[in-house]
Design a protein around this motif. Structure first.
Motif, PDB file in Angstrom:
ATOM      1  N   ASP A  48     -39.645 -31.246  20.148  1.00 32.85           N
ATOM      2  CA  ASP A  48     -39.044 -30.518  21.254  1.00 32.85           C
ATOM      3  C   ASP A  48     -37.751 -31.155  21.740  1.00 32.85           C
ATOM      4  N   PHE A  49     -37.348 -32.257  21.163  1.00 37.37           N
ATOM      5  CA  PHE A  49     -36.192 -32.995  21.676  1.00 37.37           C
ATOM      6  C   PHE A  49     -35.150 -33.067  20.578  1.00 37.37           C
ATOM      7  N   CYS A  50     -34.072 -32.295  20.730  1.00 36.64           N
ATOM      8  CA  CYS A  50     -33.008 -32.375  19.739  1.00 36.64           C
ATOM      9  C   CYS A  50     -32.034 -33.426  20.221  1.00 36.64           C
ATOM     10  N   SER A  51     -32.021 -34.537  19.540  1.00 36.38           N
ATOM     11  CA  SER A  51     -31.272 -35.669  20.074  1.00 36.38           C
ATOM     12  C   SER A  51     -29.788 -35.600  19.733  1.00 36.38           C
ATOM     13  N   ASN A  52     -29.447 -35.246  18.514  1.00 39.81           N
ATOM     14  CA  ASN A  52     -28.078 -35.403  18.073  1.00 39.81           C
ATOM     15  C   ASN A  52     -27.700 -34.232  17.172  1.00 39.81           C
ATOM     16  N   VAL A  53     -26.556 -33.628  17.428  1.00 41.01           N
ATOM     17  CA  VAL A  53     -26.041 -32.567  16.573  1.00 41.01           C
ATOM     18  C   VAL A  53     -24.649 -32.999  16.164  1.00 41.01           C
ATOM     19  N   HIS A 100     -30.707 -34.159  14.530  1.00 39.88           N
ATOM     20  CA  HIS A 100     -31.754 -35.182  14.573  1.00 39.88           C
ATOM     21  C   HIS A 100     -32.771 -34.771  15.615  1.00 39.88           C
ATOM     22  N   PHE A 129     -36.531 -35.259  17.592  1.00 42.17           N
ATOM     23  CA  PHE A 129     -37.614 -36.171  17.956  1.00 42.17           C
ATOM     24  C   PHE A 129     -38.659 -35.389  18.721  1.00 42.17           C
ATOM     25  N   SER A 130     -39.803 -36.032  18.934  1.00 42.35           N
ATOM     26  CA  SER A 130     -40.844 -35.364  19.702  1.00 42.35           C
ATOM     27  C   SER A 130     -41.160 -36.203  20.923  1.00 42.35           C
ATOM     28  N   TRP A 154     -33.053 -25.301  21.131  1.00 36.95           N
ATOM     29  CA  TRP A 154     -32.913 -26.536  21.891  1.00 36.95           C
ATOM     30  C   TRP A 154     -31.644 -26.463  22.716  1.00 36.95           C
ATOM     31  N   SER A 168     -30.097 -28.689  24.180  1.00 38.25           N
ATOM     32  CA  SER A 168     -29.182 -29.833  24.061  1.00 38.25           C
ATOM     33  C   SER A 168     -28.126 -29.598  23.004  1.00 38.25           C
TER      34      SER A 168
END
Lengths: 213, 386, 218
Positions: free
Chosen positions: C56-61, C105, C107-108, C138, C140
């Motif tokens: 559920d956490f899109c950290s980096n695009v 990238h 993450f959960s 996401w 983010s």
């Protein structure tokens, strides 16, 4: 006036001065900077105004939020091309007499980010600068030293004649052209009246001759 | 009052139920404004004092760090990482060193890990203290909390200067360890600073936590829900104030954080007051980590002895390394093609991504709340724009 | 967290998608899954919502520019040489088409695992630069996809507000591309060497001419 005579008189309670000294004394000791920090050097500028290296004791008592009320613009940090028209516009909005201190390597000439496509290689391309402070970031003591340099510079300004300051000279401009955003770069890339590429003897790589001019 | 879409102009026959276009004021809280977060611009559309729309404008400090990194060697980019989040240069260095160590498979010796943790937590202390100071200053208590915070920051900066040679741009980490070892007496001086810190925190708490003006201005202001925080990629104290239990020090088990016992403060309301309190409590936890770490610093090398920096060419591949920086999740994504320069160098900026929800937090609030909300998000423009 | 297992799970549950597992030779061990443009949103929604994955956490695009490059290989060909058929080695050059790549990238937060790396490639670097936006999945990705649009030129279909993020709106180039040539304003370089020296000398001779012209004009 003779210094000894001045001292004698002042011991008797008679103070003598010139109009120039009085005028400059008032201006030097209450320079109010504009609250304007761009990047990392801004944090050192803030540290200079904090309790340890107090800048208020030099006269920079209040940092004015509005350019209309400020005397000094300390350009602290990298000036990017996106920000450059705004810096020039802020400078234009300041009333005379106004001064600029270029703090940090980035404001002098682009600094470590010189290769950047969005970095302006020095704010002196568009506005006139009075004092430059090298450093990345310069220590708070360096900023205080530059402030004192500026104060010395103002102190020595005569009120009449060739070297009189800009605000007493009707012929000098007090506003400078604001660059526009172009398709690839700012237009114009520099203000030709203010900044010409210095003709320095550029040494050849690999030889011992250093640049001299 | 619905503030989701911008209403069109009304005709005279219809009763006035909402603001017409002529009654709205578009204000540019421009790149130069007294709140010291840097050159950040917000185009705000107001109905009286209430925010109808808010669009941030970025890029006024875009210094092309990523492009410059493609023409520098890996180590040559280390001083540039100092200038990303310029309040906390050591954690920036750490994140980059971690990413390169992941990329090239470099091990870090024990003593270096302890030094990293000590300097990293000192950085967190001064960042959170200054942040609270700036938040108070933006809300109008001009000077005093910021002065106290900078007093503590100066003590920590003195430590950094004695260790690394520079107050702010420390350039302290290297791939596989740290650049320079502790000088004599540094650890005792650091222990003294850390021992004094709880007294400063008590003073701060006494002044601020039950302050009526602070509570009026920050409680229930800028409430960020847990679901939106996770979806928007919010990290760091801002996410934890909304109840998201995610601290990269505990999740990724990077460095030697597993050896220290510390708690992770969580908020339940997600408003500005919670973010402020989470940071205050995190400072106390950082003091605890520092005390534990400084008791147990082992002797040994400070850089991996097998690491050769001359001709450093990591094998082709990629790596994403991240740490819990004081502002959030700071990550570096590196793509290597076997040459001494990275092929792609990307900084994952916590400040920029935390700003994704700025409009959502500010809609319907007053102009004065925007300043408080922005102050609580904790942005540094060097990181937002890179 | 086995990437092969995740890949087969996604392919089983999202009809029609074909994922490619890209191995990462570096010691980081972060291998990636490449997805095509048509099923990207469905894959993303599955990754976010599946019970065992919950990314559920899109950290980096971020974007990467792979310009077109020539690959030359030696090929054995049967050819007539002096009337006799022989096997001769020839060098054959093929041009691999360039493309822009977008990397996510994930993450959960719920399950505390990750990262999973998701990639998408555009068709080419000129007109075929459209990719589906994962902002609806996401949030983010909103600002980060705007940055990839600004600096690389990838157009994200379905993005709620696709404008330039860091450069000014009337800027026309995409600066992070490998073939971007920046504006030449190095008029003064005190320790110039190599190409910067050449450019500085060229600027100096231009400045000399203009100064000379001004002097003569006076």
């Amino acid at each position: 006036m003779d210094e000894k005579l001045k001292n004698e008189l002042s011991k008797q309670g008679i103070f003598t001065t010139t109009l120039q000294e009085l005028y400059n004394w008032g201006r030097t000791n209450s320079i109010w900077p504009l609250n304007f920090g761009l990047a990392c050097c801004a944090i050192e500028m803030i540290a200079t105004t904090m309790a340890r290296y107090d800048m208020a004791r030099f006269g920079a008592e209040v940092f004015r939020p509005s350019p209309r009320q400020a005397d000094l613009m300390i350009v602290a940090g990298t000036v990017t091309k996106k920000m450059a028209p705004l810096v020039v516009r802020l400078y234009n909005q300041m009333p005379e007499p106004k001064y600029v201190i270029s703090m940090g390597a980035c404001a002098i000439s682009g600094g470590p980010f010189k290769q950047g496509y969005n970095v302006l290689k020095g704010i002196d391309r568009y506005i006139p600068v009075d004092v430059y402070i090298p450093g990345c970031p310069p220590r708070p003591e360096a900023l205080l030293d530059a402030f004192m340099e500026l104060q010395k510079k103002i102190d020595e300004q005569p009120l009449t004649g060739e070297k009189r300051p800009r605000h007493l000279n009707a012929g000098e401009p007090s506003e400078y052209a604001v660059p526009r955003y172009g398709a690839h770069d700012l237009e114009p890339t520099k203000n030709p009246n203010l900044w010409k590429a210095p003709l320095v003897q550029i040494s050849q790589a690999g030889t011992d001759e250093s640049g001299s001019h | 009052m619905s503030t989701a879409t911008l209403p069109t102009a009304h005709f005279d026959l219809e009763p006035m139920t909402g603001p017409s276009k002529e009654q709205l004021l578009e204000l540019s809280m421009g790149p130069q404004h007294p709140s010291t977060h840097g050159v950040f611009r917000m185009k705000v559309v107001l109905d009286g004092e209430r925010v109808v729309r808010l669009k941030p404008v970025f890029g006024y400090l875009h210094r092309n760090h990523e492009k410059i990194a493609e023409s520098e060697t890996y180590l040559g980019s280390m001083p540039y990482t100092d200038r990303l989040d310029y309040m906390c240069s050591i954690t920036n260095n750490w994140a980059y060193a971690l990413a390169v160590e992941k990329l090239a498979g470099i091990q870090v010796p024990e003593r270096a890990e302890y030094l990293r943790v000590i300097t990293g937590e000192l950085t967190r202390l001064q960042n959170h203290a200054c942040l609270i100071g700036f938040l108070m200053q933006d809300m109008g208590s001009s000077g005093t909390p910021l002065m106290y915070a900078f007093r503590e920051r100066e003590k920590i900066l003195d430590l950094f200067e004695a260790l690394t040679g520079a107050r702010m741009m420390c350039n302290y980490m290297r791939f596989g360890g740290c650049r320079v070892d502790l000088p004599d007496g540094w650890l005792d001086q650091a222990k003294k600073v850390v021992a004094d810190f709880p007294r400063f925190l008590d003073e701060y708490e006494q002044l601020l936590v039950s302050n009526e003006i602070l509570m009026e201005r920050t409680q229930d202001v800028g409430v960020l829900s847990r679901e939106l925080a996770v979806s928007a990629g919010i990290s760091g104290p801002m996410a934890r104030a909304s109840g998201v239990d995610y601290d990269i020090r505990k999740v990724d088990h990077y460095s030697i954080y597993d050896r220290f016992t510390f708690r992770v403060p969580l908020g339940s309301h997600g408003d500005v007051y919670d973010r402020f309190m989470v940071r205050l409590l995190e400072m106390r936890e950082s003091v605890s980590i520092l005390e534990q770490a400084m008791r147990a610093v082992p002797a040994g090398p400070i850089v991996d002895p097998k690491m050769k920096i001359r001709g450093f060419r990591p094998k082709p591949g990629e790596a994403y390394g991240r740490i819990e920086a004081p502002k959030g999740e700071l990550g570096f994504y590196l793509v290597s093609d076997g040459s001494p320069n990275p092929y792609r160098y990307r900084v994952r900026p916590p400040s920029l991504i935390n700003l994704t929800v700025l409009e959502d937090l500010c809609l319907g609030r007053n102009v004065a709340d925007i300043v408080a909300i922005l102050g609580s998000i904790d942005i540094v423009l060097g990181e937002v724009d890179r | 967290m086995n990437l092969e297992a995740i890949k087969s799970e996604i392919e089983a549950n999202v009809p029609g998608c074909r994922l490619e597992l890209i191995a990462n030779p570096s010691p980081s061990g972060q291998h990636s899954l490449r997805t095509g443009a048509e099923h990207a949103v469905a894959v993303a929604v599955y990754l976010r919502d599946a019970e065992d994955l919950r990314f559920d956490f899109c950290s980096n695009v971020t974007g990467i520019d792979w310009p077109s490059r020539e690959v030359s290989e030696k090929v054995k060909v049967r050819k007539l040489v002096d009337g006799v058929e022989q096997e001769v080695e020839e060098i054959r050059k093929t041009t691999l088409a360039g493309s822009l790549e977008v990397v996510y990238h994930l993450f959960s937060v719920e399950k505390k695992h990750g990262p999973i790396v998701l990639r998408m490639r555009t068709e080419d670097r000129d007109s075929g630069v459209h990719l589906p936006s994962l902002t609806p999945v996401w949030r983010s990705a909103e600002l980060q996809e705007r940055e990839v649009f600004d600096l690389f030129g990838v157009v994200f279909d379905g993005h709620p507000d696709l404008r330039r993020l860091l450069m000014w709106p009337s800027f026309t180039d995409h600066p992070m591309r490998r073939d971007y040539v920046g504006p030449d304003d190095y008029e003064y370089e005190p320790t110039a060497h190599d190409e910067v020296l050449q450019r500085a000398q060229q600027h100096r001779s231009e400045a000399d001419e203009t100064q000379l012209g001004e002097a003569e004009g006076r």
